[in-house]
Design a protein around this motif. Structure first.
Motif, PDB file in Angstrom:
ATOM      1  N   THR A 108       0.885  -1.269   0.099  1.00 25.61           N
ATOM      2  CA  THR A 108      -0.060  -0.132  -0.082  1.00 25.61           C
ATOM      3  C   THR A 108       0.766   1.224   0.036  1.00 25.61           C
ATOM      4  N   LEU A 109       2.257   1.081  -0.213  1.00 26.28           N
ATOM      5  CA  LEU A 109       2.949   2.322  -0.020  1.00 26.28           C
ATOM      6  C   LEU A 109       2.619   3.468  -0.963  1.00 26.28           C
ATOM      7  N   THR A 110       2.321   3.199  -2.430  1.00 27.93           N
ATOM      8  CA  THR A 110       2.250   4.033  -3.363  1.00 27.93           C
ATOM      9  C   THR A 110       0.648   4.781  -2.910  1.00 27.93           C
ATOM     10  N   SER A 111      -0.090   3.936  -2.630  1.00 30.51           N
ATOM     11  CA  SER A 111      -1.547   4.468  -2.220  1.00 30.51           C
ATOM     12  C   SER A 111      -1.508   5.494  -0.926  1.00 30.51           C
ATOM     13  N   VAL A 113       1.088   7.297  -0.151  1.00 30.13           N
ATOM     14  CA  VAL A 113       1.718   8.703  -0.451  1.00 30.13           C
ATOM     15  C   VAL A 113       0.407   9.310  -1.236  1.00 30.13           C
ATOM     16  N   ARG A 114      -0.387   8.673  -2.091  1.00 33.62           N
ATOM     17  CA  ARG A 114      -1.578   9.440  -2.667  1.00 33.62           C
ATOM     18  C   ARG A 114      -2.582   9.892  -1.356  1.00 33.62           C
ATOM     19  N   GLU A 117      -1.212  13.259  -0.511  1.00 36.24           N
ATOM     20  CA  GLU A 117      -1.108  14.198  -1.227  1.00 36.24           C
ATOM     21  C   GLU A 117      -2.797  14.700  -1.645  1.00 36.24           C
ATOM     22  N   LEU A 126      10.207  11.003   0.375  1.00 33.33           N
ATOM     23  CA  LEU A 126       9.690   9.822   1.022  1.00 33.33           C
ATOM     24  C   LEU A 126      10.782   8.872   1.404  1.00 33.33           C
TER      25      LEU A 126
END
Length: 306
Positions: A108-111, A113-114, A117, A126
């Protein structure tokens, strides 16, 4: 050859001086003993002098080490104030203060960060690190602003004040085994089942699971054969090739020809925590919104297996 002393080396020296032990300093920093020792060796090469006396009664500082520690007590708070002043300058100029993130590597790392944002806070950096204790330390030092990490309630100390933390979800360990492995058809397993097994662990320098696994096995009275890989994906690949056992906290992420068996009644149970400083750029109200957003994201990812 000229070598620079890194801030992390100064923090390590400070912790070793406080605890009088490389082992205890490594535990508090969420690092391996070898990682702490190598950092101190690099510092000694940079200085050109020993910084520690290693005696049976414990660790003490040499004269050179004491001088370094005295300056570290000035440098480290100054670095923290520097970051604070930069954020204040941005706010005074009408800019948005950048939020610096820390997180464990996870599906879930990318999510995550989202989600940050989507709060509309600011551009960000990051830092990805396996060690939750190290990420908490960086928050306390003012070097990152918010972190998502795995915490082991039975084995890790609670994040100290004034770090605010909220639980995102419980995380239970699973044994990842080839689908032909004898454990593959079991509804669940315990640590005792690993006594005669070959186990593969990911072994980054700041990997708390490695130390926690050995602690849990010692408490259970077992000593499985252990091999190491340099990443979680490499551990799974090596485990498959050897017919061995690896660990995962993300059973919804499937690997071909591998089975996930729940590991029950173990201190390796964990929780996913979100942590930040209430007086940092995130603040309490955005922090609460981020907690809600990340919880929703995590629940959705578990439900869909994404």
């Amino acid at each position: 050859m000229t070598m620079d002393i890194e801030l992390q080396q100064l923090r390590i020296l400070h912790r070793v001086a406080e605890t009088g032990s490389i082992n205890r300093a490594a535990e508090e920093l969420g690092m391996s003993q070898s990682g702490v020792s190598r950092a101190l060796q690099r510092m000694e090469r940079a200085v050109g002098l020993p910084v520690l006396h290693r005696r049976p009664s414990g660790i003490t500082l040499t004269t050179a080490g004491s001088i370094l520690l005295e300056h570290a007590d000035t440098v480290l708070p100054a670095v923290s104030r520097m970051f604070t002043d930069v954020r204040r300058c941005l706010a005074a100029d009408g800019g948005r203060s950048p939020v610096r993130l820390g997180a464990v590597p996870a599906p879930t790392l990318t999510s995550f960060v989202r989600c940050v944002e989507d709060l509309g806070i600011a551009p960000m950096s990051l830092l990805v690190d396996e060690s939750g204790q190290r990420l908490v330390q960086l928050i306390g030092n003012g070097e990152i602003d918010v972190a998502l990490f795995r915490h082991f309630p039975e084995l890790d100390p609670e994040p100290p004040e004034p770090v605010r933390h909220e639980e995102i979800a419980a995380q239970h360990p699973y044994l990842c085994v080839p689908d032909t492995h004898p454990l593959a058809g079991r509804p669940a397993a315990g640590l005792a089942d690993l006594g005669d097994e070959h186990v593969v662990l990911a072994y980054p320098e700041c990997q708390p699971l490695t130390g926690h696994f050995h602690t849990a096995c010692a408490a259970a009275g077992i000593r499985p054969r252990v091999s190491y890989a340099n990443s979680a994906s490499a551990a799974v690949a090596l485990g498959h090739a050897l017919g061995a056992v690896t660990f995962t906290y993300w059973p919804e992420v499937k690997e071909a020809r591998m089975a996930h068996v729940p590991l029950r009644d173990t201190p390796l149970n964990a929780v996913l925590l979100l942590a930040w400083l209430p007086d940092g750029p995130l603040g309490d109200e955005p922090g609460a919104r981020l907690v809600s957003s990340v919880r929703t994201l995590h629940a959705a990812s578990v439900e869909t297996g994404a």
